[in-house]
Design a protein around this motif. Sequence first.
Motif, mmCIF file in Angstrom:
data_model
loop_
_atom_site.group_PDB
_atom_site.id
_atom_site.type_symbol
_atom_site.label_atom_id
_atom_site.label_comp_id
_atom_site.label_asym_id
_atom_site.label_seq_id
_atom_site.Cartn_x
_atom_site.Cartn_y
_atom_site.Cartn_z
ATOM 1 N N ILE A 24 0.836 -1.203 0.000
ATOM 2 C CA ILE A 24 0.000 0.000 0.000
ATOM 3 C C ILE A 24 0.870 1.252 0.000
ATOM 4 C CG2 ILE A 24 -1.614 1.365 1.392
ATOM 5 C CD1 ILE A 24 -2.878 -1.303 2.284
ATOM 6 N N LEU A 25 1.871 1.283 0.876
ATOM 7 C CA LEU A 25 2.758 2.442 0.957
ATOM 8 C C LEU A 25 3.468 2.680 -0.372
ATOM 9 C CD1 LEU A 25 4.340 4.656 2.441
ATOM 10 C CD2 LEU A 25 5.861 2.870 3.337
ATOM 11 N N GLY A 26 4.027 1.618 -0.964
ATOM 12 C CA GLY A 26 4.747 1.759 -2.227
ATOM 13 C C GLY A 26 3.862 2.115 -3.395
ATOM 14 N N SER A 27 2.590 1.723 -3.331
ATOM 15 C CA SER A 27 1.651 2.055 -4.402
ATOM 16 C C SER A 27 1.150 3.492 -4.282
ATOM 17 C CB SER A 27 0.453 1.095 -4.364
ATOM 18 O OG SER A 27 0.854 -0.241 -4.579
ATOM 19 N N TRP A 28 1.011 3.964 -3.050
ATOM 20 C CA TRP A 28 0.486 5.319 -2.808
ATOM 21 C C TRP A 28 1.561 6.383 -2.999
ATOM 22 C CZ3 TRP A 28 -0.150 8.997 1.551
ATOM 23 C CH2 TRP A 28 -1.302 9.784 1.439
ATOM 24 N N ALA A 29 2.812 6.030 -2.705
ATOM 25 C CA ALA A 29 3.919 6.981 -2.856
ATOM 26 C C ALA A 29 4.224 7.176 -4.337
ATOM 27 C CB ALA A 29 5.156 6.465 -2.126
ATOM 28 N N LYS A 30 4.378 8.418 -4.754
ATOM 29 C CA LYS A 30 4.626 8.724 -6.156
ATOM 30 C C LYS A 30 5.944 9.492 -6.310
ATOM 31 C CE LYS A 30 0.876 6.770 -7.405
ATOM 32 N NZ LYS A 30 0.986 5.430 -8.043
ATOM 33 N N PRO A 31 6.930 8.886 -6.981
ATOM 34 C CA PRO A 31 8.220 9.553 -7.162
ATOM 35 C C PRO A 31 8.138 10.773 -8.065
ATOM 36 C CG PRO A 31 8.378 7.179 -7.572
ATOM 37 C CD PRO A 31 6.926 7.509 -7.504
ATOM 38 N N ASN A 32 7.119 10.801 -8.968
ATOM 39 C CA ASN A 32 6.983 11.899 -9.937
ATOM 40 C C ASN A 32 8.294 12.102 -10.688
ATOM 41 O OD1 ASN A 32 4.252 12.393 -9.187
ATOM 42 N ND2 ASN A 32 4.978 13.449 -7.356
ATOM 43 N N GLN A 33 8.856 13.297 -10.639
ATOM 44 C CA GLN A 33 10.105 13.579 -11.359
ATOM 45 C C GLN A 33 11.320 13.556 -10.441
ATOM 46 O OE1 GLN A 33 10.093 13.970 -14.856
ATOM 47 N NE2 GLN A 33 8.033 13.195 -14.441
ATOM 48 N N GLY A 34 11.171 12.966 -9.273
ATOM 49 C CA GLY A 34 12.268 12.938 -8.314
ATOM 50 C C GLY A 34 13.485 12.183 -8.830
#
Length: 244
Positions: A24-34
């Motif tokens: 859940i944590l890994g799916s909800w977290a979004k790296p975007n352009q990081g």
Amino acid sequence: MFRCKQFVVNQTNCAMKVNTDSIILGSWAKPNQGVHILDIGTGTGILALMMAQQSIPSAKITAIDIDKGAALQASANVAASPWPTKITVQHTKLSDLAADNAFDLIVSNPPYFEQVKGDSHAYQSQSEIREHARQTVSLTPVNLLSFVAETLTRTGEFYCLYPFARENEIIDMAAELGLFTNRILRVQHDDQRGPYVTVFCMSKQQNQNQNHKHRDIEHLAIRDEAGDYSCDFKALCREFYLRF
């Protein structure tokens, strides 16, 4: 062994196995352009691998763990993944991490059981490694949040989770250190039970039109009334779960 759509996680030598909270944590977290990403307490490497799958090609991910066995396991999982050069695994304590850059994204599924006090026998069967992996004795919330406050970029985001019962405590602690909790995800096993864990998204900047009492709050029930995975859970984790 835990199989995702694009990678496989071997967890034979890790005290803490892949669990639903991590997914859940890994799916909800979004790296975007990081570009610079850090996974604190990587364990099997699951979160680092999930960030590798979602991040831009030039992203560099550092994954650390205090346990040597976990670091070796994570290194092997990274080497066998599609992103062997994107992730660097280090066997080190957070306090000893030498960071050359501030981080655009930090993720952590930290230990959150308090150290056992008194005559409790709840953890008598735990191995020492598993105990350190599960209890805050090795990484307290204030230590974790203090590190994040010092190393997160001005526009970066930090994702973590703690028991729902500690939600307000964690939010207040973060605020004292200069971190705003802009979004939270309250996770419950099903609609018949209340939340058991809260996933946090923090940054050094407060979202516009939000304050301490009016932040973005989402809810997720893992199971539906029939006991199957809910539609919301499937939608959130679809990029990773084989069965979805």
